[in-house]
Design an enzyme around this catalytic site. Structure first.
Site, PDB file in Angstrom:
ATOM      1  N   THR A  20       0.818  -1.214   0.000  1.00  0.00           N
ATOM      2  CA  THR A  20       0.000   0.000   0.000  1.00  0.00           C
ATOM      3  C   THR A  20       0.849   1.260   0.000  1.00  0.00           C
ATOM      4  O   THR A  20       0.667   2.155  -0.840  1.00  0.00           O
ATOM      5  CB  THR A  20      -0.942   0.004   1.217  1.00  0.00           C
ATOM      6  OG1 THR A  20      -1.796  -1.142   1.152  1.00  0.00           O
ATOM      7  CG2 THR A  20      -1.796   1.262   1.228  1.00  0.00           C
TER       8      THR A  20
ATOM      9  N   ASP B 156      -8.063   3.624  -1.133  1.00  0.00           N
ATOM     10  CA  ASP B 156      -6.949   4.231  -0.395  1.00  0.00           C
ATOM     11  C   ASP B 156      -6.382   5.452  -1.119  1.00  0.00           C
ATOM     12  O   ASP B 156      -5.158   5.625  -1.217  1.00  0.00           O
ATOM     13  CB  ASP B 156      -5.831   3.208  -0.150  1.00  0.00           C
ATOM     14  CG  ASP B 156      -6.247   2.110   0.816  1.00  0.00           C
ATOM     15  OD1 ASP B 156      -7.425   2.078   1.213  1.00  0.00           O
ATOM     16  OD2 ASP B 156      -5.390   1.289   1.169  1.00  0.00           O
TER      17      ASP B 156
ATOM     18  N   GLN C 275      -5.215  -1.706  -3.417  1.00  0.00           N
ATOM     19  CA  GLN C 275      -4.962  -0.393  -2.833  1.00  0.00           C
ATOM     20  C   GLN C 275      -4.064   0.401  -3.791  1.00  0.00           C
ATOM     21  O   GLN C 275      -3.034  -0.111  -4.245  1.00  0.00           O
ATOM     22  CB  GLN C 275      -4.284  -0.513  -1.479  1.00  0.00           C
ATOM     23  CG  GLN C 275      -5.071  -1.295  -0.438  1.00  0.00           C
ATOM     24  CD  GLN C 275      -4.798  -2.788  -0.468  1.00  0.00           C
ATOM     25  OE1 GLN C 275      -4.270  -3.325  -1.427  1.00  0.00           O
ATOM     26  NE2 GLN C 275      -5.155  -3.470   0.611  1.00  0.00           N
TER      27      GLN C 275
ATOM     28  N   ASP D 226     -12.254   2.933   1.661  1.00  0.00           N
ATOM     29  CA  ASP D 226     -11.348   3.564   2.639  1.00  0.00           C
ATOM     30  C   ASP D 226     -10.530   4.688   1.999  1.00  0.00           C
ATOM     31  O   ASP D 226      -9.321   4.801   2.221  1.00  0.00           O
ATOM     32  CB  ASP D 226     -10.382   2.528   3.228  1.00  0.00           C
ATOM     33  CG  ASP D 226     -11.099   1.345   3.846  1.00  0.00           C
ATOM     34  OD1 ASP D 226     -12.229   1.513   4.322  1.00  0.00           O
ATOM     35  OD2 ASP D 226     -10.523   0.233   3.847  1.00  0.00           O
TER      36      ASP D 226
END
Length: 375
Positions: A135, A194, A171, A221
């Site tokens: 990530t 993300d 992500q 998210d």
């Protein structure tokens, strides 16, 4: 993917707005030419009329000191540099390390759609030397230095799940911000999962960040991390998804505030809209990472309009049942809109008036007052 102001666009035509058409994002086919604009750096001087020795000019067609943002950052060794960035699409990854403090990036046209820093790594993208990026490594832009400021810039990651069906690490971070006193004014953050990673350098480091008049979009998210961050007059946009057949499509916020940190995310005087069907998004879920199982995620959303895309009945959910959202620090105050309707009070924790007096930008940011900074 955003388009006209807010309808779905085709795959990689997802970025850079055509400011002259006042429309949607569309990825430019190449760099701007040096002669395209008579004053490519607007009111911020030029290499021939330099503001000072620590002002550097970036132009993709060669009219500045550098043609890439990355090269300009590399040349700005030390503190207090300003990068004036001409309109263009800068397809590259950029990192501002901790030594380059008090740096400012200015989008010269003062229109964030004109200056786009974009790349397309994801967590599951293979690295040339082996392994995958993860990530953090997927970030198009990484800012670790304290005192960073950006104005009128788009930070984007245009990696798309549909183009990479074999990759499960989806992500794809547009920007990871870790420095203290990091301020973003009139910026855009574009991605899917993300998008905006508002974090800190270490678990015991509490980094203050301020986002004003910004736009962020994504699905899963897409605003997350452990920073103490204030989002004021911002617009959060949840994207539609064709790869899922049922709700939820995603989550706007996923704070991971350290348990020792008394202040996490504050969203104030902002709005959340959606291009997805009504009720298909959760407002937040707590992220308790394996590296910090003592985290107590904190999010306060106040004086903000929540559109119909937010599930008003159950706006919060768990990321892990081991850390239920009810045990975290989630709260709301005086929100409006269909997504703010309180139908199940137990699912909508509210601040009291007395508590709300401590949920302000000044309380979160202390002696740092980025809203007073002049350009």
């Amino acid at each position: 993917m955003l388009s006209q102001p807010h309808r779905s666009l085709s795959r990689r035509g997802f970025l850079v707005a055509s400011a002259s058409a006042g429309a949607a994002l569309g990825l430019a086919s190449g760099p701007a030419r040096a002669g395209t604009r008579p004053r490519p750096f607007g009111r911020y001087g030029s290499p021939a009329e330099r503001r000072d020795a620590k002002t550097l000019y970036v132009h993709p067609g060669g009219a500045g000191d550098f043609t890439t943002v990355r090269d300009a950052v590399a040349a700005a060794s030390g503190d207090g540099y300003t990068l004036v960035i001409a309109p263009g699409v800068y397809r590259q990854t950029v990192a501002v390390d901790p030594a380059r403090t008090e740096m400012t990036w200015i989008g010269a046209s003062e229109e964030p759609r004109d200056v786009v820093i974009v790349y397309d790594n994801a967590a599951g993208t293979a690295k040339p030397g082996g392994g995958t990026h993860g990530t953090t490594g997927s970030a198009t832009t990484t800012v670790q230095a304290d005192g960073f400021t950006a104005r009128w810039i788009t930070f984007a990651n245009d990696w798309l799940r549909a183009d990479h069906p074999g990759i499960t690490g989806t992500q794809a971070v547009a920007i990871k911000v870790q420095g203290d006193r990091s301020a973003f004014h009139h910026c855009r953050f574009l991605g899917h999962q993300d998008t905006l990673y508002a974090d800190s350098m270490a678990l015991g480091t509490f980094a203050r960040q301020y986002f004003a008049h910004c736009y962020a979009e994504g699905d899963v998210d897409f605003v997350f991390g452990r920073a103490t961050a204030v989002f004021e007059h911002c617009h959060f946009r949840t994207l539609n998804r064709t790869d899922l057949s049922a709700a939820p499509y995603g989550f706007v916020f996923a704070p991971s505030t350290a348990g020792a940190n008394p202040l996490g995310y504050l969203v104030t005087r902002s709005r959340v809209s959606s291009e997805a069907p009504d009720g298909h998004y959760k407002l937040a879920r707590p992220w308790v990472p394996s590296s910090d199982t003592t985290a107590r995620p904190m999010l306060t959303v106040r004086d903000t309009r929540l559109g119909p895309g937010i599930d008003a009945v159950a706006p919060y959910t768990n990321m892990s049942d081991s850390y239920p959202w009810q045990r975290q620090r989630f709260a709301e105050y005086r929100n409006s809109g269909p997504g703010a309707t309180i139908t199940v009070p137990a699912n909508r924790p509210q601040l009291t008036s007395q508590q709300a007096r401590s949920a302000t930008r000044a309380a979160y940011l202390g002696d740092w007052e980025p809203w007073k900074e002049a350009c």
